[in-house]
Design an enzyme around this catalytic site. Sequence first.
Site, PDB file in Angstrom:
ATOM      1  N   ARG A   1      32.078  46.294  35.796  1.00 35.35           N
ATOM      2  CA  ARG A   1      32.062  46.901  37.389  1.00 35.35           C
ATOM      3  C   ARG A   1      31.777  48.671  37.097  1.00 35.35           C
ATOM      4  NH1 ARG A   1      31.247  43.034  40.962  1.00 35.35           N
ATOM      5  NH2 ARG A   1      32.945  41.325  40.569  1.00 35.35           N
TER       6      ARG A   1
ATOM      7  N   SER B   1      43.296  40.178  21.668  1.00 31.20           N
ATOM      8  CA  SER B   1      44.526  39.606  22.404  1.00 31.20           C
ATOM      9  C   SER B   1      45.796  40.687  22.536  1.00 31.20           C
ATOM     10  CB  SER B   1      44.886  38.348  21.712  1.00 31.20           C
ATOM     11  OG  SER B   1      45.138  38.434  20.399  1.00 31.20           O
TER      12      SER B   1
ATOM     13  N   ARG C   1      43.304  44.109  28.045  1.00 29.36           N
ATOM     14  CA  ARG C   1      42.177  43.436  27.862  1.00 29.36           C
ATOM     15  C   ARG C   1      41.171  43.050  29.068  1.00 29.36           C
ATOM     16  NH1 ARG C   1      41.874  37.698  24.097  1.00 29.36           N
ATOM     17  NH2 ARG C   1      39.605  37.708  23.910  1.00 29.36           N
TER      18      ARG C   1
ATOM     19  N   ARG D   1      40.699  37.342  64.046  1.00 31.38           N
ATOM     20  CA  ARG D   1      40.247  38.187  62.638  1.00 31.38           C
ATOM     21  C   ARG D   1      38.546  37.440  62.193  1.00 31.38           C
ATOM     22  NH1 ARG D   1      43.185  35.626  57.357  1.00 31.38           N
ATOM     23  NH2 ARG D   1      43.215  33.237  57.998  1.00 31.38           N
TER      24      ARG D   1
END
Length: 260
Positions: free
Chosen positions: A171, A56, A162, A144
């Site tokens: 990722r 945290s 964090r 679009r």
Amino acid sequence: MIKVKLIRYTLEGEKLVAVAAKQSLSRKPFEYQWERMSDKEVETWIKETLKRNHLSPWEHSVYTFVIEGISRACSHQLVRHRIASYTQLSQRFAKMIKEYFSVVEPPRIVKNDEASKIFNEAISKAYEAYVRLLDLNIPPEDARYVLPQAITTKIVVTMNARELRHFFGLRTCFKAQWEIRYVAWKMREEVMKVHPLLFKWTGPRCINVENTSRKGEPITVEDVIEDKVKFTIERCPENMAKEQIPYCVRRSLNIINTLK
């Protein structure tokens, strides 16, 4: 070309994380800790957050990036990370006129002449349909709908440390899709320039899991790539055996060279 740039960040974010972490255990005032904490102690307390899985304090340090030239396919993945703020180019209000119309062509399509021909023909037809709809006075918000996911976009992204650690965990992993994996590694590269004491301990989930379970010093991506450390976890969260993890991390990072 994909561009990733850190444009704002908490200036003394590393120290803020460290002092906040110490605050949870010390009865002394914040200012007392802030004025006396040395650079060495900052790193000690950052490592302590990893040992105790007490993350945290990382939320107090915040980073804002501008990301340009990614596809809509990539940005759709990016905005799934909920603990963040996003402001993106609107296709509803900004017409995708030819001067600003561009697409991301995946490397595996680029390498295949026939695939590249099919891809570019499809892009041309989609754009032609878009312009024809605009000429018929169809509003951009409706026109679009024919635009491809390959179309490029730009987006401003703000995350705390964090959430960045969590984002990098998912990722930068080799299992992540190649384009967002590239973006994640470039974002890590950017924050490493300003707050290396925080972000050198981040990387794919195998790194994160290792660092919250490991006895002794945490490890870095650089340690793994250079074979300076051994994993103590038996398998990574993607079920890769510990002996194969360094190879997997190197393959993941290779996306940087692929897109150069």
